[in-house]
Design a protein around this motif. Structure first.
Motif, short mmCIF file in Angstrom:
data_model
loop_
_atom_site.label_atom_id
_atom_site.label_comp_id
_atom_site.label_asym_id
_atom_site.label_seq_id
_atom_site.Cartn_x
_atom_site.Cartn_y
_atom_site.Cartn_z
N TRP A 198 26.57 -30.16 -18.84
CA TRP A 198 26.23 -28.91 -18.18
C TRP A 198 26.97 -27.75 -18.83
O TRP A 198 26.39 -26.70 -19.11
N ALA A 199 28.25 -27.93 -19.07
CA ALA A 199 29.07 -26.85 -19.64
C ALA A 199 28.62 -26.50 -21.05
O ALA A 199 28.68 -25.33 -21.44
N ASP A 200 28.17 -27.47 -21.80
CA ASP A 200 27.70 -27.22 -23.17
C ASP A 200 26.41 -26.40 -23.19
O ASP A 200 26.16 -25.67 -24.14
N ALA A 213 38.33 -29.59 -16.25
CA ALA A 213 38.37 -28.13 -16.39
C ALA A 213 38.99 -27.72 -17.72
O ALA A 213 38.52 -26.79 -18.38
N GLU A 214 40.03 -28.42 -18.13
CA GLU A 214 40.65 -28.12 -19.44
C GLU A 214 39.67 -28.41 -20.58
O GLU A 214 39.61 -27.65 -21.54
N GLU A 215 38.92 -29.49 -20.47
CA GLU A 215 37.92 -29.82 -21.50
C GLU A 215 36.83 -28.74 -21.56
O GLU A 215 36.41 -28.34 -22.65
N VAL A 216 36.38 -28.28 -20.40
CA VAL A 216 35.39 -27.19 -20.38
C VAL A 216 35.97 -25.96 -21.05
O VAL A 216 35.31 -25.30 -21.86
N ARG A 217 37.23 -25.65 -20.76
CA ARG A 217 37.87 -24.47 -21.35
C ARG A 217 38.10 -24.64 -22.86
O ARG A 217 38.13 -23.66 -23.58
N GLU A 218 38.29 -25.86 -23.32
CA GLU A 218 38.40 -26.06 -24.77
C GLU A 218 37.08 -25.72 -25.45
O GLU A 218 37.05 -25.17 -26.55
N ARG A 219 35.98 -26.02 -24.79
CA ARG A 219 34.66 -25.73 -25.33
C ARG A 219 34.29 -24.27 -25.14
O ARG A 219 33.58 -23.70 -25.97
N LYS A 220 34.73 -23.69 -24.03
CA LYS A 220 34.42 -22.29 -23.70
C LYS A 220 35.69 -21.64 -23.17
O LYS A 220 35.93 -21.62 -21.95
N PRO A 221 36.53 -21.12 -24.05
CA PRO A 221 37.78 -20.50 -23.62
C PRO A 221 37.55 -19.42 -22.56
O PRO A 221 36.56 -18.70 -22.59
N ASP A 222 38.46 -19.36 -21.63
CA ASP A 222 38.43 -18.37 -20.54
C ASP A 222 37.27 -18.57 -19.57
O ASP A 222 36.95 -17.65 -18.80
#
Length: 94
Positions: A21-23, A46-55
């Motif tokens: 979903w985040a991708d 949440a950290e993995e999502v932020r690695e893919r999409k900072p902030d």
């Protein structure tokens, strides 16, 4: 002061589906419970999502004694009010 809020959401089955979903998302916020099925815990996810999409804005929903820690990510304790939810979302989107 009157505020109008509208939201559209997507429910994912587990952490793997949340990463998919985040991708591919056009959403503006990840609202995540700390009791997740799957291989990743809420904080790791949440950290993995932020690695893919900072902030990327994140709000945690938590019912445990220890809260997840992620910079800029408010934590809502169950049973929260609508006002508390709106405040957490506004904080995360800043």
């Amino acid at each position: 002061m009157q505020n109008d809020y509208a939201a559209e959401g997507t429910d994912t089955a587990d952490s793997a589906h949340t990463l998919l979903w985040a991708d591919d998302t056009r959403h503006s916020l990840l609202l995540i419970t700390t009791n997740l099925p799957g291989s990743l815990g809420a904080e790791d996810l949440a950290e993995e999502v932020r690695e893919r999409k900072p902030d990327f804005p994140v709000v945690f929903i938590d019912d445990a004694e220890t809260s997840p820690q992620l910079p800029g990510a408010p934590v809502l304790r169950k049973n929260f009010t609508l006002g508390q939810l709106l405040n957490a979302v506004e904080t995360a989107l800043r």
